[in-house]
Design a protein around this motif. Sequence first.
Motif, mmCIF file in Angstrom:
data_model
loop_
_atom_site.group_PDB
_atom_site.id
_atom_site.type_symbol
_atom_site.label_atom_id
_atom_site.label_comp_id
_atom_site.label_asym_id
_atom_site.label_seq_id
_atom_site.Cartn_x
_atom_site.Cartn_y
_atom_site.Cartn_z
ATOM 1 N N UNK A 103 0.919 -1.180 -0.134
ATOM 2 C CA UNK A 103 -0.112 -0.079 0.058
ATOM 3 C C UNK A 103 0.861 1.241 -0.062
ATOM 4 N N UNK A 104 0.384 2.150 -0.595
ATOM 5 C CA UNK A 104 1.161 3.604 -0.851
ATOM 6 C C UNK A 104 0.826 4.381 0.365
ATOM 7 N N UNK A 105 1.467 4.316 1.656
ATOM 8 C CA UNK A 105 0.961 5.187 2.631
ATOM 9 C C UNK A 105 0.999 6.610 2.568
ATOM 10 N N UNK A 106 0.183 7.552 3.102
ATOM 11 C CA UNK A 106 0.200 8.795 3.428
ATOM 12 C C UNK A 106 -0.356 9.261 4.672
ATOM 13 N N UNK A 107 0.522 10.220 5.452
ATOM 14 C CA UNK A 107 -0.044 10.501 6.696
ATOM 15 C C UNK A 107 0.027 11.919 7.058
ATOM 16 N N UNK A 108 -0.875 12.170 8.043
ATOM 17 C CA UNK A 108 -1.052 13.787 8.259
ATOM 18 C C UNK A 108 -1.256 13.717 9.871
ATOM 19 N N UNK A 109 -1.017 15.080 10.459
ATOM 20 C CA UNK A 109 -1.381 15.056 12.056
ATOM 21 C C UNK A 109 -2.524 15.958 12.270
ATOM 22 N N UNK A 110 -3.649 15.710 12.351
ATOM 23 C CA UNK A 110 -4.626 16.511 12.488
ATOM 24 C C UNK A 110 -4.871 17.294 13.905
ATOM 25 N N UNK A 111 -4.085 16.731 14.794
ATOM 26 C CA UNK A 111 -3.898 17.443 16.176
ATOM 27 C C UNK A 111 -2.761 17.207 16.413
ATOM 28 N N UNK A 112 -2.588 17.732 17.950
ATOM 29 C CA UNK A 112 -1.207 17.708 18.526
ATOM 30 C C UNK A 112 -0.987 16.041 19.218
#
Length: 817
Positions: A198-207
């Motif tokens: 799988x082609x993973x992508x990530x983000x941080x919506x909060x701390x």
Amino acid sequence: MKWPAIFVLLSICSQAAAQDIEVSVFSATSKSVILRWTRVYGASSYKVIAAPQNSPGNPVGYAVFGPNTVMGTINSLSPNIMYTFTVAALDNAREILNNGTIDSSSAPEVMDPLLTVKSKDSKTFIVSFSLKTGATSYIIRLQNPNRFIRENIVSSSPAEIESLDPYTEYSLSIMSVNGGGQSQPSSPVTAKTVLPPPQLSASSPSNNSITVSWAPVANAVQYSLSLYKFASNTTIITHNTSNTNWIVSGLDMGSVYVIKGFAWDPEGRKGEDSLYIDQMTRPAVPSIANVSMVMNNGLAGISVSWERDEGVFGSLQYHVMSDQNLTCNSTSSSCTLSPVGCGEVHTVRVSTSDEAGPSDPSGPVVFSTFPCPPQSLAVVESTEGSCTLTWDTVTHVNSYTAFIKRGDGAEESCNTTSRSCTYNCTCGHTYLMSVMAFNQAGSSPEGQVLNYTTLPCCPEGVSISAVSTDTFEITWTVSRGAELYQTRAADSSEVILCNDTAPVCALSDLSCDSSYSVVVTPCNDISGCNRACKAHTQITAPCMPMNLMLTQRNSSCFSVSWTPNNRLANYTVTASGDDGTRTCNTDGNSCDITDLPCGSKFEVSVIATSPAGLGLPSYSELLETGPCCPVDQVVDQVTQAMSNVSWSPAKGAHTFITSLTSTRGHARCHTMDSHCLMGCITCGTNYTVTMEAISHSGRRSNCSYEGFSSSACCPSGVRLYGMAHSSLRVHWRGAGSSHSYVTELVGSRNNYTCTASPGESSCDVPNIQCGDVYTVVVAPLSPEGSIVLFCTQRIYSVSCAGSNLGTVIYRGKRSVD
């Protein structure tokens, strides 16, 4: 067995024949070889023999082909053996015509199936197999479900087969290869590649959370993911899911996490691992410690400080924002919002950010600045001597103080809670005014200083004089406060303006015969113009008469008319020329000029006068009287049919037309001279004499004179006869009985004359000298007794006959000189 004998025979024949056949190997298997050869002329068949290279006398196979065959297969060979192949061309008697040989090996034997097939990743197999003696390389053949076949050449075992399609079932077989060719494929085995990562992508919506997402992997039934905190080898969270996203919460603020995952196929096989990705959580919300106002290089600013979080990974960027669109950034624990203005209310917040993004903003802090100075100062001169200073309302202000200073040094001030202040002002003065605002924080900074000049005073002693027909000169005394004077003259149809700094102005190009309202308005650059000054009325000179027309009433009188274009005016008509000046006056639109001499030219113009003065004269028109008639005229008859008319000079005449008119005909001539020779005159006729004198412009004068009577006609049929006693008789035919005729005979020695009374047609001349030639002329006498000089002369000779006259002979005519 007869093979040895045949082989020996072929060998002997091949030594005797030319080696002209070219032989090549088209393909080879472990049990057969396909050969190609060149065609031989005359061959009825071709024989192909194969013998092991290590035992050439023992052929192992042969084949015969027809005369049109150039390719053939020889079978019954052993795998991986080097053979000598001979091709012989035979004639009809089976004798060898030519032959050729080639050494080549048969292909290796068929290999065993592949031992193992494993997936290295979703696009690569690792295969293993048993090696074959004599093989130089191996071919692995793959066939996918679409029956597409591809072959990979490998040199040893194990080998990698790359660039395959993920999660695809392949049929695999192997062939060995040597110098002769390749073996037949082994028995196939099947294997399937695993799922791609799988082609993973990530983000941080909060701390304290991270969201991981990926695109669906075809044929995947489940996904396994793991998350590690950076600088820790312990897996803190693993997760299995059939979804395509994963939200991880409860994480440390401002920390870095490492994430990887893979997919499971329906057969329960683990797919290829994804690449590791890093994701940082967002930082904590900062807390504002202090907000204060500072000055930096003359600019006001708001200093904001906060408590710095020292326990986070990486560097933090702090962002300070105001609801007044001011921002500042810092990596330390303070920042200044600049510039800020007076009277502002700022709501300040602070946020911090790392690689994952910004934190939530801090709680708001409201901060107010000092008051602003009043703006938009303006003055209105409400009444004469009273001015009102106004300004815009300033927020958060308790009171205002206005300061007024006049140009001559006088000062006054005004305290108020409203936004206006009234003070005494006079025309032509300059005032400096400012206003300060006050609140609990103190006074506003220095604000606008209004430089106001009151309206200039109206000029006095205004005088208007007409310096020309369309120009007024206006003068006045200098007025206080005026930098420029605008002089305005207006009538019912136009406005003429003049701007000047001097107390004098000339207004030109005014309309004639118009009543103008003239106003002198003083102005200055600051306050503008004083529009309340008194107007003065002045009338311009009358208009120039237009469309001048001249109408001749008689030879010495012309009527002059024009288009009336003045309301009330008297007109003077003037005709000026070399013969003096004539005038006439009227209050209408026409006037007669009389007593004009003949042959004269005058320039005629009209000028109007009125109480406002003298107008411009009209455009001039040229008046020309008819030419004068010559005073004297004389008619002289040159010949019986031609007369000369002459006359004295006539003033204004350029050419003359002279006419002689009678009931028996007329004569006419047109000349520039003062005389004219006229023919076609009838003798003995009374003529009326008239003349037309014509000027350069074509004007004509008719002139009449006394009548003219042409001379009596000369007689015709003149004859000379000899008579007794030495006399001659002259006979003629007369033109009338009212004239007397004179006969003249002119000879070389004597001249003779005789006169005939009226009505007679002959005359006798006595005592003629014979023997001479005579010129004879008979001419009538005019009433005055003169002889007509232009009658024809005739020549006669008179001979002698003894003492008497002899023969009279006519010799011809001679014209009168």
